[in-house]
Design a protein around this motif. Sequence first.
Motif, PDB file in Angstrom:
ATOM      1  N   LEU A 887      75.359  42.532   2.683  1.00  0.00           N
ATOM      2  CA  LEU A 887      75.395  41.526   1.621  1.00  0.00           C
ATOM      3  C   LEU A 887      74.164  41.592   0.731  1.00  0.00           C
ATOM      4  CD1 LEU A 887      76.848  38.379   3.426  1.00  0.00           C
ATOM      5  CD2 LEU A 887      77.939  39.759   1.665  1.00  0.00           C
ATOM      6  N   ALA A 888      73.030  42.021   1.291  1.00  0.00           N
ATOM      7  CA  ALA A 888      71.820  42.158   0.483  1.00  0.00           C
ATOM      8  C   ALA A 888      71.998  43.221  -0.595  1.00  0.00           C
ATOM      9  CB  ALA A 888      70.632  42.492   1.377  1.00  0.00           C
ATOM     10  N   LEU A 889      72.860  44.229  -0.335  1.00  0.00           N
ATOM     11  CA  LEU A 889      73.131  45.255  -1.351  1.00  0.00           C
ATOM     12  C   LEU A 889      74.146  44.778  -2.381  1.00  0.00           C
ATOM     13  CD1 LEU A 889      73.483  48.521   0.796  1.00  0.00           C
ATOM     14  CD2 LEU A 889      71.613  47.929  -0.726  1.00  0.00           C
ATOM     15  N   TYR A 890      75.046  43.881  -1.974  1.00  0.00           N
ATOM     16  CA  TYR A 890      76.161  43.457  -2.810  1.00  0.00           C
ATOM     17  C   TYR A 890      75.668  42.373  -3.766  1.00  0.00           C
ATOM     18  CZ  TYR A 890      81.222  42.786  -3.608  1.00  0.00           C
ATOM     19  OH  TYR A 890      82.491  42.735  -4.140  1.00  0.00           O
ATOM     20  N   LEU A 891      75.093  42.789  -4.893  1.00  0.00           N
ATOM     21  CA  LEU A 891      74.408  41.867  -5.796  1.00  0.00           C
ATOM     22  C   LEU A 891      75.324  41.235  -6.833  1.00  0.00           C
ATOM     23  CD1 LEU A 891      71.129  43.903  -6.394  1.00  0.00           C
ATOM     24  CD2 LEU A 891      71.537  42.050  -4.771  1.00  0.00           C
ATOM     25  N   GLY A 892      76.546  41.683  -6.901  1.00  0.00           N
ATOM     26  CA  GLY A 892      77.462  41.141  -7.890  1.00  0.00           C
ATOM     27  C   GLY A 892      78.706  42.002  -7.952  1.00  0.00           C
ATOM     28  N   GLU A 893      79.510  41.808  -8.971  1.00  0.00           N
ATOM     29  CA  GLU A 893      80.766  42.538  -9.102  1.00  0.00           C
ATOM     30  C   GLU A 893      80.521  44.043  -9.082  1.00  0.00           C
ATOM     31  OE1 GLU A 893      84.544  42.179 -12.030  1.00  0.00           O
ATOM     32  OE2 GLU A 893      82.668  42.736 -12.984  1.00  0.00           O
ATOM     33  N   PRO A 894      81.230  44.793  -8.228  1.00  0.00           N
ATOM     34  CA  PRO A 894      81.056  46.253  -8.217  1.00  0.00           C
ATOM     35  C   PRO A 894      81.562  46.892  -9.503  1.00  0.00           C
ATOM     36  CG  PRO A 894      82.095  45.465  -6.183  1.00  0.00           C
ATOM     37  CD  PRO A 894      82.116  44.330  -7.149  1.00  0.00           C
ATOM     38  N   LEU A 895      80.937  47.991  -9.875  1.00  0.00           N
ATOM     39  CA  LEU A 895      81.324  48.798 -11.028  1.00  0.00           C
ATOM     40  C   LEU A 895      81.488  47.958 -12.291  1.00  0.00           C
ATOM     41  CD1 LEU A 895      82.464  50.273  -8.342  1.00  0.00           C
ATOM     42  CD2 LEU A 895      83.780  51.647  -9.943  1.00  0.00           C
ATOM     43  N   ARG A 907      86.922  48.649  -6.771  1.00  0.00           N
ATOM     44  CA  ARG A 907      86.327  47.315  -6.773  1.00  0.00           C
ATOM     45  C   ARG A 907      87.014  46.426  -5.745  1.00  0.00           C
ATOM     46  NH1 ARG A 907      87.117  46.283 -12.002  1.00  0.00           N
ATOM     47  NH2 ARG A 907      85.175  47.289 -12.603  1.00  0.00           N
ATOM     48  N   GLU A 908      88.357  46.518  -5.693  1.00  0.00           N
ATOM     49  CA  GLU A 908      89.103  45.686  -4.747  1.00  0.00           C
ATOM     50  C   GLU A 908      88.843  46.125  -3.305  1.00  0.00           C
ATOM     51  OE1 GLU A 908      91.196  42.685  -3.259  1.00  0.00           O
ATOM     52  OE2 GLU A 908      90.598  42.941  -5.360  1.00  0.00           O
ATOM     53  N   GLN A 909      88.683  47.442  -3.083  1.00  0.00           N
ATOM     54  CA  GLN A 909      88.360  47.911  -1.733  1.00  0.00           C
ATOM     55  C   GLN A 909      87.021  47.329  -1.247  1.00  0.00           C
ATOM     56  OE1 GLN A 909      88.627  52.232  -1.051  1.00  0.00           O
ATOM     57  NE2 GLN A 909      90.003  52.358  -2.818  1.00  0.00           N
ATOM     58  N   LEU A 910      86.033  47.417  -2.110  1.00  0.00           N
ATOM     59  CA  LEU A 910      84.710  46.921  -1.734  1.00  0.00           C
ATOM     60  C   LEU A 910      84.738  45.399  -1.547  1.00  0.00           C
ATOM     61  CD1 LEU A 910      82.605  49.094  -4.200  1.00  0.00           C
ATOM     62  CD2 LEU A 910      82.744  49.366  -1.719  1.00  0.00           C
ATOM     63  N   ARG A 911      85.454  44.728  -2.445  1.00  0.00           N
ATOM     64  CA  ARG A 911      85.553  43.270  -2.340  1.00  0.00           C
ATOM     65  C   ARG A 911      86.239  42.874  -1.040  1.00  0.00           C
ATOM     66  NH1 ARG A 911      89.735  39.952  -3.213  1.00  0.00           N
ATOM     67  NH2 ARG A 911      89.330  37.787  -3.811  1.00  0.00           N
ATOM     68  N   SER A 912      87.336  43.540  -0.730  1.00  0.00           N
ATOM     69  CA  SER A 912      88.073  43.213   0.487  1.00  0.00           C
ATOM     70  C   SER A 912      87.232  43.483   1.722  1.00  0.00           C
ATOM     71  CB  SER A 912      89.376  44.029   0.546  1.00  0.00           C
ATOM     72  OG  SER A 912      90.215  43.699  -0.544  1.00  0.00           O
ATOM     73  N   ALA A 913      86.476  44.584   1.693  1.00  0.00           N
ATOM     74  CA  ALA A 913      85.618  44.902   2.842  1.00  0.00           C
ATOM     75  C   ALA A 913      84.558  43.828   3.028  1.00  0.00           C
ATOM     76  CB  ALA A 913      84.971  46.267   2.644  1.00  0.00           C
ATOM     77  N   MET A 914      83.992  43.369   1.928  1.00  0.00           N
ATOM     78  CA  MET A 914      82.959  42.320   2.009  1.00  0.00           C
ATOM     79  C   MET A 914      83.548  41.038   2.583  1.00  0.00           C
ATOM     80  SD  MET A 914      81.839  39.338   0.275  1.00  0.00           S
ATOM     81  CE  MET A 914      82.418  39.461  -1.421  1.00  0.00           C
ATOM     82  N   LEU A 915      84.716  40.601   2.047  1.00  0.00           N
ATOM     83  CA  LEU A 915      85.304  39.351   2.494  1.00  0.00           C
ATOM     84  C   LEU A 915      85.749  39.430   3.954  1.00  0.00           C
ATOM     85  CD1 LEU A 915      87.428  38.456  -0.670  1.00  0.00           C
ATOM     86  CD2 LEU A 915      85.292  37.415   0.065  1.00  0.00           C
ATOM     87  N   GLY A 932      76.427  33.735   5.279  1.00  0.00           N
ATOM     88  CA  GLY A 932      77.352  34.751   4.785  1.00  0.00           C
ATOM     89  C   GLY A 932      78.528  34.142   4.046  1.00  0.00           C
ATOM     90  N   LEU A 933      79.078  33.061   4.573  1.00  0.00           N
ATOM     91  CA  LEU A 933      80.203  32.391   3.906  1.00  0.00           C
ATOM     92  C   LEU A 933      79.772  31.820   2.555  1.00  0.00           C
ATOM     93  CD1 LEU A 933      81.818  30.556   6.943  1.00  0.00           C
ATOM     94  CD2 LEU A 933      82.892  32.361   5.574  1.00  0.00           C
TER      95      LEU A 933
END
Length: 997
Positions: A887-895, A907-915, A932-933
């Motif tokens: 989560l520290a790397l995930y600073l906002g919307e990918p790409l 983008r959806e793959q990364l988002r789904s993996a995060m959630l 995290g939530l």
Amino acid sequence: MSLPGLSHPSVLVPRPLRTELGRYPLLSRLSTPGIGRLALLAPSGYGKTTLLAQHARALERPLLWLSLTVSDSEVEFFLSSLRRAVSLLLGGSAPEREATPERTVDALATAVLERHADLPVYIDRTELLSRPTGQLLTLFLEPLWASRVIFSGVAMDALPLARWTAAGEVTVLGSADLAFSGPETDAFLQARDAPAELRATVTPLEGWPAGVSLAASGAQTTFEPADLMREALNVLPASLRDLLPDLSVLSEWHDDVVQALGLQLPAGWLDSLRRAGLPLTPLGRGWFRPHGLLLSTLDAELRRHAARFRDLHARQARRLADSDPLRALHHAGQARELPLILELAATVLPRLKDGREFALMHATLQTLDVPDPPPWWREYRAVARLEVGEVAAGEQELRDLHAQGLTTALGFTALTLLATRRGDAREQLRLAELGLALFPPDETRSLALQRAVALISLGQVHEGLDVCEAAAAQARQRNAPLEEAAALTMGQYAYQMLGRWDERRRAVERADALLEEQRQQVRRVPLLNILADEALYAGDTAGAARSVAQALRIAESQNPVMVAQVLLSRAQIEVADRDLNGAAGSVQQALDCIRRMDLTVLEPFALLARFELCTYLGQADAAEEAFGQAAARLAAQGSQSLLPFYAALRAWAQQDWEAARQGFLEATHRISRSHPARAELYLMELRRREGPLGPADADRARELCRTVAVTTLTLDEHALVPLARALTDLQPDHPLSALLGRAAPPPLPASGPPAPERHAAERPAAVTAALHVRVLGALGAAAGDRPVRLTLAKSAEVLVWLAWHGAGSSAEIMNDLWSGSRERRHHEYFRVAVRKLRASLVQAAGWSFDPVPYDGQRYRLHPDVQVRLDARTFVTLIGEGRVEEALALYLGEPLPGLEGDWAQDLREQLRSAMLAAVLDAANTPGEAALAGLRRAAQLEPTDEAVNLALIEALLPDRPRDALGAFRTYARHLRAQLDEDVPGAVVRRLKARGLPLT
């Protein structure tokens, strides 16, 4: 417009006393040509008001008189008093109220100047001014340079008397000047028909006019002043004497007021008091002001009759409730009338808070005894404590209220400001979102801006900027300049995070101009500080120093929470001026202020400034201690953006060249006004050691010197002088030539003399070819130790595609990037994009090979290049269960900015993996899971599963927070999707105890 109250005693020149002594020598001094301002500064009883009135009456010309009261410590009441005085001067009219108090006094001064270019002004009882009203009075008097202004008071702490005196603008007359001389004492006693032998007995009074007057009335002179007053009172008839203590609740005496208060005094009581020689100043129209010593004597007597004391103060409180609520609140406090205290405080406290009169609010609350105060009272008390420096007590009270679910929008705003000062952006966002969800929009404008700043701090910069820009535009439409300035001030932070420095400067200049126009000097402090930085990095050290001096002068007297930040700016200017001792002192002062005011967010900045200074001065142990403390503070705050640059400086000082290289490379990607440019110069110096530099390097360094002026590189001189010499050989007029002959020799390290510069064979080998690609929250790349400047958007998209897929044919890449188009123009554009990508990578890293080779069938990144894609690292960390690091790397919307189907899928793959990872981690209850939530809900505010999990996780122990999270979710659904929370979710949460109506 006609104003009521023109006969108010505060704006009337007092009438002469019956046996008043003409102070002709003093009057002559007051009339001396060339003296613009006079201050009569002496204790009670020295005839200041009498002298002032004699001078005013002798002029026989238009003048402005204002005698202050206790309530003139409050801004609103003071403005009313000043308007009354101006209205009387101008024949019954005065300008209407403006948007701010400062603009109001400007308008009043302008109206006076239009009619009277040279006007005598008299201000009596200056000790009753507060700092805010003293500043307003000073502002009113500024344009009246040609006027004769005379102040009088027991104290003048709220006026810049020291500055005026030092500048020769004010002449001060003290008690020694105002005391009766021997001849004056004789004349006064003779006028009062006092016996001749009394002359000897008043000698110990040393010319104290009030004491001489009391002695002439028959009081003995061997006692304290209060004893003298009691002696004078005792000559009155008992029928009057016994009733006088009731008058102590009135600061001005008049028959009508006495009757309104229900007091039964004998007819002609005022004449009896005057004939007895009691110190009463006649104000005209039947008004008299009793001397402070007389009031205090009567007050002490009334206190002996507790029931009567409380009853009279309660009556006076009710009489003043509408016209003077602050003074009424004081009387209610004396009466200990709890319902009346609470009723009046509910009017007074919001007014003081809106006027930012926190010192007066704090002082007022301290005088009131309210057992078991209601929550709203405690909240105002907590806010006042925070703003006057009692941070621990104020915070504890706010936390207690919040734990009990009693916090209002005011408390939420205060809590978000505390989180801001401590650098806790996540807590700031959580509280702002909760407050916005719980309270109506008209109560939460400040919280909306706090939320925007938190979003910016957490990497959601564009969303935060949108909020600020919308708020500024709306304020402009409503003609609300202060709100527009506040939104611009918050928005400049987003421009800073985006590196859009010109837009930031324009926003700051616009906000500063709005505040200056509204005469809001206190609110200008952070903007002046930013403008000082802009001037410093542009090479205008003198201009920066002027802005900082102005900001510091305002902050020290009116906005102590900003003092530390301004001191750190002053330290930077002192470094640029090579005053390193001064800079060290400023940093220490800043640290002291930070710790005193609990400004945790600023402490790492001060410690890192100390680290740099100590490193330059060769104080290795002190530098190491400062760096360690700063790193610990930053880790605790969850902020690491500053560390790469300073870690690189530390490695450089330790001659760990590879660590320095890596740190400086990382620093070139960080958003900062100076660190990326300085880091590039250090990297260029490392390359110089490996081989000769060329004209392109000299041009790039010249460009960097337009970002940060050479004068700001004082602490880099030891390291960069060899680079400056090399670049000057290439370009004799190079800006870095200013470093030559300027730098002191580097200090000896603790381990011995510095190592000699290595020969080519001994120089560190070039690092393995590495390519860092960032796509989480922002697009960017660095090749080797240099940032890659991708001038074409499609080149950036090709790079990201190859970094994720590894290799692909032109058909595969074009199918994704141009939606399957086979048009010739798109083929040509693709080839241009690849060529531009190659050129950018080679220019950045100086690689001798083709970084994007094509083997006739497929494009790929060269196999010798180690590609480090943050999205890959994110997926790896998720797979290893290291959710917090991911989560520290995930600073906002990918790409961000990439709109092709392939980018949407990734983008959806990364988002789904995060959630999925966050929801999986939430199965193990605890603060880490909650954090995290919360983070996932910030990143995906309309996702049902995450929001539902967050609300249900909060429900058992934090039902109020759960309700706030629900309302935040509902607000985002409505704003972004124009939908309501699904009925099934509402029913489920109600069943679990969420208090929804």
